[in-house]
Enzyme design. Structure first.
Site, PDB file in Angstrom:
ATOM      1  N   ASP A 130       5.962   8.387  12.109  1.00  0.00           N
ATOM      2  CA  ASP A 130       5.159   8.510  13.398  1.00  0.00           C
ATOM      3  C   ASP A 130       4.752   9.895  13.781  1.00  0.00           C
ATOM      4  O   ASP A 130       5.842  10.647  14.192  1.00  0.00           O
ATOM      5  CB  ASP A 130       6.167   7.684  14.627  1.00  0.00           C
ATOM      6  CG  ASP A 130       5.479   7.673  15.745  1.00  0.00           C
ATOM      7  OD1 ASP A 130       4.218   8.037  16.245  1.00  0.00           O
ATOM      8  OD2 ASP A 130       6.351   7.530  16.892  1.00  0.00           O
ATOM      9  N   ASP A 145       2.358  15.924  15.872  1.00  0.00           N
ATOM     10  CA  ASP A 145       3.609  16.284  16.185  1.00  0.00           C
ATOM     11  C   ASP A 145       4.647  15.064  16.056  1.00  0.00           C
ATOM     12  O   ASP A 145       3.980  13.922  15.669  1.00  0.00           O
ATOM     13  CB  ASP A 145       3.825  16.709  17.633  1.00  0.00           C
ATOM     14  CG  ASP A 145       3.258  15.414  18.724  1.00  0.00           C
ATOM     15  OD1 ASP A 145       2.224  14.927  18.400  1.00  0.00           O
ATOM     16  OD2 ASP A 145       3.938  15.131  19.675  1.00  0.00           O
ATOM     17  N   GLU A 154       1.338  14.749  21.402  1.00  0.00           N
ATOM     18  CA  GLU A 154       1.101  13.400  21.723  1.00  0.00           C
ATOM     19  C   GLU A 154       2.555  12.890  22.451  1.00  0.00           C
ATOM     20  O   GLU A 154       2.558  12.086  23.295  1.00  0.00           O
ATOM     21  CB  GLU A 154       0.710  12.439  20.648  1.00  0.00           C
ATOM     22  CG  GLU A 154       0.472  11.008  21.046  1.00  0.00           C
ATOM     23  CD  GLU A 154       1.659   9.981  21.006  1.00  0.00           C
ATOM     24  OE1 GLU A 154       1.385   8.675  21.397  1.00  0.00           O
ATOM     25  OE2 GLU A 154       2.633  10.299  20.658  1.00  0.00           O
ATOM     26  N   GLU A 155       3.560  13.143  21.757  1.00  0.00           N
ATOM     27  CA  GLU A 155       4.781  12.545  22.151  1.00  0.00           C
ATOM     28  C   GLU A 155       5.402  12.857  23.277  1.00  0.00           C
ATOM     29  O   GLU A 155       6.211  12.328  24.053  1.00  0.00           O
ATOM     30  CB  GLU A 155       5.925  12.499  20.839  1.00  0.00           C
ATOM     31  CG  GLU A 155       5.477  12.145  19.323  1.00  0.00           C
ATOM     32  CD  GLU A 155       5.660  10.537  19.557  1.00  0.00           C
ATOM     33  OE1 GLU A 155       5.709   9.976  20.481  1.00  0.00           O
ATOM     34  OE2 GLU A 155       5.565   9.946  18.369  1.00  0.00           O
ATOM     35  N   HIS A 178      -1.638  11.876  15.419  1.00  0.00           N
ATOM     36  CA  HIS A 178      -1.216  12.838  16.082  1.00  0.00           C
ATOM     37  C   HIS A 178      -0.484  13.802  15.119  1.00  0.00           C
ATOM     38  O   HIS A 178       0.329  13.018  14.413  1.00  0.00           O
ATOM     39  CB  HIS A 178      -0.708  12.668  17.422  1.00  0.00           C
ATOM     40  CG  HIS A 178       0.484  11.820  17.470  1.00  0.00           C
ATOM     41  ND1 HIS A 178       1.956  12.165  17.128  1.00  0.00           N
ATOM     42  CD2 HIS A 178       0.680  10.486  17.606  1.00  0.00           C
ATOM     43  CE1 HIS A 178       2.889  11.304  17.054  1.00  0.00           C
ATOM     44  NE2 HIS A 178       2.178   9.955  17.432  1.00  0.00           N
TER      45      HIS A 178
END
Length: 487
Positions: free
Chosen positions: A116, A79, A146-147, A77
């Protein structure tokens, strides 16, 4: 800005990661990074698709002799979680991440790093760029948001991807293969209050609970770190009862999937009780330090005199809010009985914020057992409805059930053993990987999650181990070379 990380090995991967650190990409504000990825794919002359929400798909044909291999989707991802220390001047929507190297790790100055899942994105980019790798058909799937809601994964339509195997590169321990993850659900709570007058002969203080480590509400919830909201409200309950404290405002936590590191409150106290109030606060700071010990060595709980607020939260709502937050479940609820050391069910009381006549409370509940999420949600609803609040739920996403007969699992176990002489650990993760959602749209996919060693994601202490990034890259390259022939 430090570009030293661009010179690390494997250089292609690190150069790509450095470029990502220069592009603002907080969740829901990652448009510039999405544009960057679209242009990146097109610049390589590869088929590049941008779907309706902003997911990017880039296709690279098989290298000669590998055309008969199963297709692989490299998924990460774009973001990142925007967290910073309170004394750090940084705008995640405009400023690049300031990286530096320390003791074999890459980290950032006072902010989250974005490893991440920037390392996974950078690895996919390096595969797409490489002219010296052997692999079958490859698709890079770069999802957005995603987050903060799994928006990209939820919006991905069936039939767009052509591959058979999903390699999710969003795990955080080198030498471990993840075959399952927790599902999750958000609890959204709202208290409505009326403005109350500030009592005569009052003084005001700003309370600051700072210095906590915070961290990923799935990965780090088992570590027993302090929750700034819980600690703040524990003291407020005592201070209301003993020092006639009144609450004017509260601002605790910032992201539903990060353990809250800081909480701030403005309160008033009768002038005659001010000294006793400060003594109580200092006593609670010592209590917290004693209870949390080495887990939170930098905990700080302070009070600073400030201007009197124009109004207070009415006393009934204040008391209901305090009781609700005190009673709400938080932390690890149950450990797995099937996989040693795995958190099965947890909840994170992430946000408590007041303003415009409302106090919003948000919590993220996780479990690898869907019915356990339902039970935890019911408990959360009961607590806050008894406290007079409105409660709703949203953001549900499914877990990913392990498949121990997975062909790609067997392949990756064999590759690791041949290369490093040991078998990788097989695990499930108490975090919301996108695999559960993606597998719902593509049920035929064979899925594995892996990655380099990352510590303290979702916090300003986030760092990625340089040596393990090299191992991760070697493992990825050898895995792509070893993918089975399509039947």
């Amino acid at each position: 800005m430090n570009d030293e990380i661009a010179k690390l090995s494997p250089q292609g991967l690190w150069e790509n990661f450095y470029k990502l650190t220069q592009i603002p990409r907080p969740s829901k504000k990652e448009g510039k990074a999405i544009d960057f990825m679209e242009e990146f794919g097109k610049s390589l002359g590869l088929e590049t698709i941008r779907d309706e929400v902003g997911n990017i798909i880039i296709r690279k044909p098989a290298t000669p002799g590998y055309e008969d291999r199963m297709g692989v989707i490299l998924q990460s991802h774009i973001d990142m979680v925007p967290q910073k220390n309170s004394d750090k001047e940084h705008n995640f929507e405009t400023d690049p991440i300031e990286t530096y190297i320390e003791d074999g790790w890459v980290t950032a100055s006072g902010t989250t790093l974005g490893a991440d899942n920037g390392i996974g994105v950078a690895a996919a980019m390096a595969v797409l760029q490489a002219n010296d790798m052997e692999h079958g058909p490859v698709e890079a799937l770069i999802t957005m948001d995603e987050e903060a809601g799994m928006t990209g994964a939820n919006a991905l339509k069936p039939g767009i991807l052509q591959g058979d195997i999903l390699l999710n590169m969003d795990s955080e321990d080198e030498g471990e293969l993840y075959v399952g993850c927790a599902g999750g659900c958000d609890a959204n709570v709202k208290f409505t209050y009326t403005d109350a007058e500030v009592p005569a002969d009052s003084v005001a203080f700003k309370l600051s609970m700072t210095g906590l480590k915070g961290g990923h509400s799935g990965m780090d919830i088992i570590l027993g770190r302090g929750n700034a909201n819980k600690l703040m409200f524990r003291f407020l309950k005592f201070a209301v009862a003993n020092d006639e404290v009144r609450l004017a405002s509260i601002d605790g936590g910032s992201l539903r999937n990060a353990i809250p590191r800081e909480a701030f409150a403005v309160v008033t106290v009768p002038a005659a009780n001010a000294d006793e109030f400060i003594e109580s606060l200092e006593e609670y700071e010592e209590i917290y330090k004693s209870e949390l010990g080495s887990v939170e060595p930098f905990l700080s709980f302070t009070a600073e005199k400030t201007d009197l607020p124009s109004s207070l939260i009415d006393e009934v709502t204040q008391d209901d809010l305090i009781n609700g937050v005190i009673a709400a479940p938080n932390g690890v609820m149950r450990m797995s009985t099937d996989m040693e050391g795995l958190t099965e069910t947890s909840t994170n009381l992430a946000i408590v914020k007041s303003g415009n006549g409302e106090v919003i409370v948000q919590a993220l509940m996780r479990s690898s057992v869907n019915t356990a999420i339902e039970a935890l949600a019911s408990k959360m609803e009961s607590v806050f409805r008894l406290a007079g609040a409105e409660v709703s739920f949203g953001g549900q996403y499914p877990g990913w059930k392990p498949n121990m007969d997975s062909p790609i699992l067997k392949t990756m176990q064999d590759v690791y053993q041949k290369k490093w002489g040991k078998v990788p650990e097989i695990k499930a993760i108490h975090a919301g990987l996108e695999c559960g959602i993606l597998g719902s749209a593509y049920p035929h996919w064979d899925m594995i999650s892996f990655g380099p060693t990352i510590r303290f994601p979702h916090s300003p202490d986030e760092k990625v181990n340089i040596e393990t990034v090299g191992l991760f890259w070697e493992y990825l390259a050898e895995t792509l070379k070893s993918v089975p022939v399509k039947k």
